[in-house]
Design a protein around this motif. Structure first.
Motif, PDB file in Angstrom:
ATOM      1  N   TYR A  91       0.799  -1.217   0.000  1.00 41.85           N
ATOM      2  CA  TYR A  91       0.000   0.000   0.000  1.00 41.85           C
ATOM      3  C   TYR A  91       0.837   1.274   0.000  1.00 41.85           C
ATOM      4  O   TYR A  91       0.356   2.330  -0.416  1.00 41.85           O
ATOM      5  CB  TYR A  91      -0.929   0.022   1.219  1.00 41.85           C
ATOM      6  CG  TYR A  91      -1.965  -1.071   1.207  1.00 41.85           C
ATOM      7  CD1 TYR A  91      -2.642  -1.410   0.041  1.00 41.85           C
ATOM      8  CD2 TYR A  91      -2.277  -1.768   2.371  1.00 41.85           C
ATOM      9  CE1 TYR A  91      -3.601  -2.408   0.019  1.00 41.85           C
ATOM     10  CE2 TYR A  91      -3.238  -2.772   2.365  1.00 41.85           C
ATOM     11  CZ  TYR A  91      -3.892  -3.079   1.196  1.00 41.85           C
ATOM     12  OH  TYR A  91      -4.842  -4.063   1.180  1.00 41.85           O
ATOM     13  N   ALA A  92       2.068   1.212   0.504  1.00 43.70           N
ATOM     14  CA  ALA A  92       2.905   2.419   0.567  1.00 43.70           C
ATOM     15  C   ALA A  92       3.057   3.010  -0.830  1.00 43.70           C
ATOM     16  O   ALA A  92       3.314   2.295  -1.803  1.00 43.70           O
ATOM     17  CB  ALA A  92       4.261   2.084   1.169  1.00 43.70           C
ATOM     18  N   SER A  93       2.934   4.332  -0.913  1.00 45.18           N
ATOM     19  CA  SER A  93       2.885   4.974  -2.234  1.00 45.18           C
ATOM     20  C   SER A  93       4.170   5.703  -2.609  1.00 45.18           C
ATOM     21  O   SER A  93       4.235   6.307  -3.681  1.00 45.18           O
ATOM     22  CB  SER A  93       1.725   5.971  -2.273  1.00 45.18           C
ATOM     23  OG  SER A  93       1.896   6.975  -1.293  1.00 45.18           O
ATOM     24  N   GLU A  94       5.189   5.661  -1.756  1.00 43.13           N
ATOM     25  CA  GLU A  94       6.367   6.474  -2.046  1.00 43.13           C
ATOM     26  C   GLU A  94       7.124   6.026  -3.299  1.00 43.13           C
ATOM     27  O   GLU A  94       7.908   6.790  -3.869  1.00 43.13           O
ATOM     28  CB  GLU A  94       7.326   6.509  -0.845  1.00 43.13           C
ATOM     29  CG  GLU A  94       7.896   5.155  -0.451  1.00 43.13           C
ATOM     30  CD  GLU A  94       7.104   4.513   0.672  1.00 43.13           C
ATOM     31  OE1 GLU A  94       7.680   3.696   1.408  1.00 43.13           O
ATOM     32  OE2 GLU A  94       5.911   4.840   0.797  1.00 43.13           O
ATOM     33  N   HIS A  95       6.890   4.775  -3.730  1.00 43.99           N
ATOM     34  CA  HIS A  95       7.588   4.295  -4.919  1.00 43.99           C
ATOM     35  C   HIS A  95       6.752   4.454  -6.194  1.00 43.99           C
ATOM     36  O   HIS A  95       7.161   4.002  -7.264  1.00 43.99           O
ATOM     37  CB  HIS A  95       7.976   2.823  -4.750  1.00 43.99           C
ATOM     38  CG  HIS A  95       8.867   2.578  -3.572  1.00 43.99           C
ATOM     39  ND1 HIS A  95      10.113   3.153  -3.449  1.00 43.99           N
ATOM     40  CD2 HIS A  95       8.681   1.827  -2.450  1.00 43.99           C
ATOM     41  CE1 HIS A  95      10.676   2.765  -2.307  1.00 43.99           C
ATOM     42  NE2 HIS A  95       9.826   1.961  -1.688  1.00 43.99           N
ATOM     43  N   ALA A  96       5.612   5.077  -6.064  1.00 44.78           N
ATOM     44  CA  ALA A  96       4.764   5.260  -7.247  1.00 44.78           C
ATOM     45  C   ALA A  96       5.440   6.175  -8.251  1.00 44.78           C
ATOM     46  O   ALA A  96       6.102   7.151  -7.889  1.00 44.78           O
ATOM     47  CB  ALA A  96       3.419   5.852  -6.831  1.00 44.78           C
ATOM     48  N   ARG A  97       5.271   5.838  -9.525  1.00 46.07           N
ATOM     49  CA  ARG A  97       5.836   6.656 -10.591  1.00 46.07           C
ATOM     50  C   ARG A  97       4.850   7.769 -10.941  1.00 46.07           C
ATOM     51  O   ARG A  97       3.928   8.054 -10.201  1.00 46.07           O
ATOM     52  CB  ARG A  97       6.142   5.775 -11.797  1.00 46.07           C
ATOM     53  CG  ARG A  97       7.122   4.653 -11.489  1.00 46.07           C
ATOM     54  CD  ARG A  97       7.468   3.872 -12.731  1.00 46.07           C
ATOM     55  NE  ARG A  97       8.368   2.758 -12.424  1.00 46.07           N
ATOM     56  CZ  ARG A  97       8.854   1.913 -13.333  1.00 46.07           C
ATOM     57  NH1 ARG A  97       8.510   2.053 -14.615  1.00 46.07           N
ATOM     58  NH2 ARG A  97       9.651   0.939 -12.970  1.00 46.07           N
ATOM     59  N   ALA A  98       5.065   8.409 -12.070  1.00 47.23           N
ATOM     60  CA  ALA A  98       4.208   9.517 -12.483  1.00 47.23           C
ATOM     61  C   ALA A  98       2.759   9.069 -12.594  1.00 47.23           C
ATOM     62  O   ALA A  98       2.455   7.912 -12.931  1.00 47.23           O
ATOM     63  CB  ALA A  98       4.699  10.057 -13.830  1.00 47.23           C
TER      64      ALA A  98
END
Length: 272
Positions: A91-98
């Motif tokens: 669920y952590a979103s810090e690695h989400a791309r554009a």
């Protein structure tokens, strides 16, 4: 359909919108080749981005893409979808791309507009809306409650279902906002715990202020529906639908102030 500005119909299986419903959407009417109530939809999208801590899309770029898709269509439906984009597992979103940006055009729904204007049949839904102030008001991608509620009926003459929250308060329709008319005043459910604050709902609030029609936003218990003179529903595609029948009880569409209906319906296809 455009995905990040490119004609395409596929997104990554790792997109967080697909995996977690991590995103937002807007549904707009298109009239004479232009998206309607564009500014209002863009403002709600920005508000949703703030709530979800999503980077909002470039408004100029989004405007260009929306108008490119809408061009040449007399009546159509334009859907804007914004997701957090691709991300790793969990669920952590810090690695989400554009962010992923989708602009989709679909045909205008086939409805008997005159019949709907005269009043529609509505039913109560068993499926309840969960309460979560962090998501209340915004149009996020997780619509499973509405999917379950809409699956409760198949009768073609029922146009909409009303949904309550877990405490039994009336909130909205599966695809619409709700208004009650009683004693010369208009009431609409408070949406601080759940529900979607619709663009057309906001148009009704503005119309009531302009026309000096008393309007109150408050908690509405189910019994208040039966004590009302009239009910009506709103969204960006239907404008205003008077309710003629709710679970067998008739209501009088004529009790709705005609000035309000005309004010809102005249602005339904406004391109501002």
């Amino acid at each position: 359909m455009l995905i990040n500005g490119v004609p395409e119909e596929r997104v990554s299986a790792l997109d967080r919108g697909l995996l977690y419903g991590d995103g937002l959407f807007e549904t707009l009417a298109v009239a004479d080749g232009k998206p309607c109530l564009w500014r209002q939809h863009l403002e709600r999208l920005r508000f949703g981005c703030e709530r979800l801590r999503l980077t909002p899309p470039d408004p100029v770029l989004l405007d260009e893409e929306a108008r490119r898709e809408a061009e040449g269509h007399h009546r159509a439906v334009l859907k804007l979808i914004l997701t957090r984009g691709r991300g790793g597992r969990g669920y952590a979103s810090e690695h989400a791309r554009a962010a992923t940006r989708i602009v989709q055009l679909t045909p205008w729904p086939e409805r008997d507009e005159a019949q709907c204007a005269a009043g529609v049949r509505v039913r109560q839904c068993r499926t309840r809306l969960g309460q979560n102030p962090a998501l209340a008001g915004i149009k996020h991608l997780n619509r499973l409650e509405q999917v379950l509620a809409r699956g409760e009926w198949s009768e073609p003459d029922i146009s909409e279902g009303l949904m309550l929250d877990a405490a039994g308060r009336v909130i909205e329709g599966t695809m619409s906002n709700l208004f009650l008319v009683r004693d010369g005043r208009i009431f609409t459910p408070c949406l601080s715990r759940c529900g979607v604050s619709g663009v057309m709902r906001q148009q009704v609030l503005e119309a009531c202020r302009a026309l000096a029609i008393p309007l109150l936003e408050r908690d509405i218990p189910l019994r208040d529906l039966w004590d009302s003179e009239a009910l009506f529903l709103t969204n960006s595609l239907i404008g205003i639908w008077p309710v003629a029948d709710l679970d067998g009880q008739p209501f009088d569409p004529g009790a709705i102030d005609r000035r309000l209906v005309e004010y809102v319906m005249e602005r339904r296809f406004h391109s501002g």
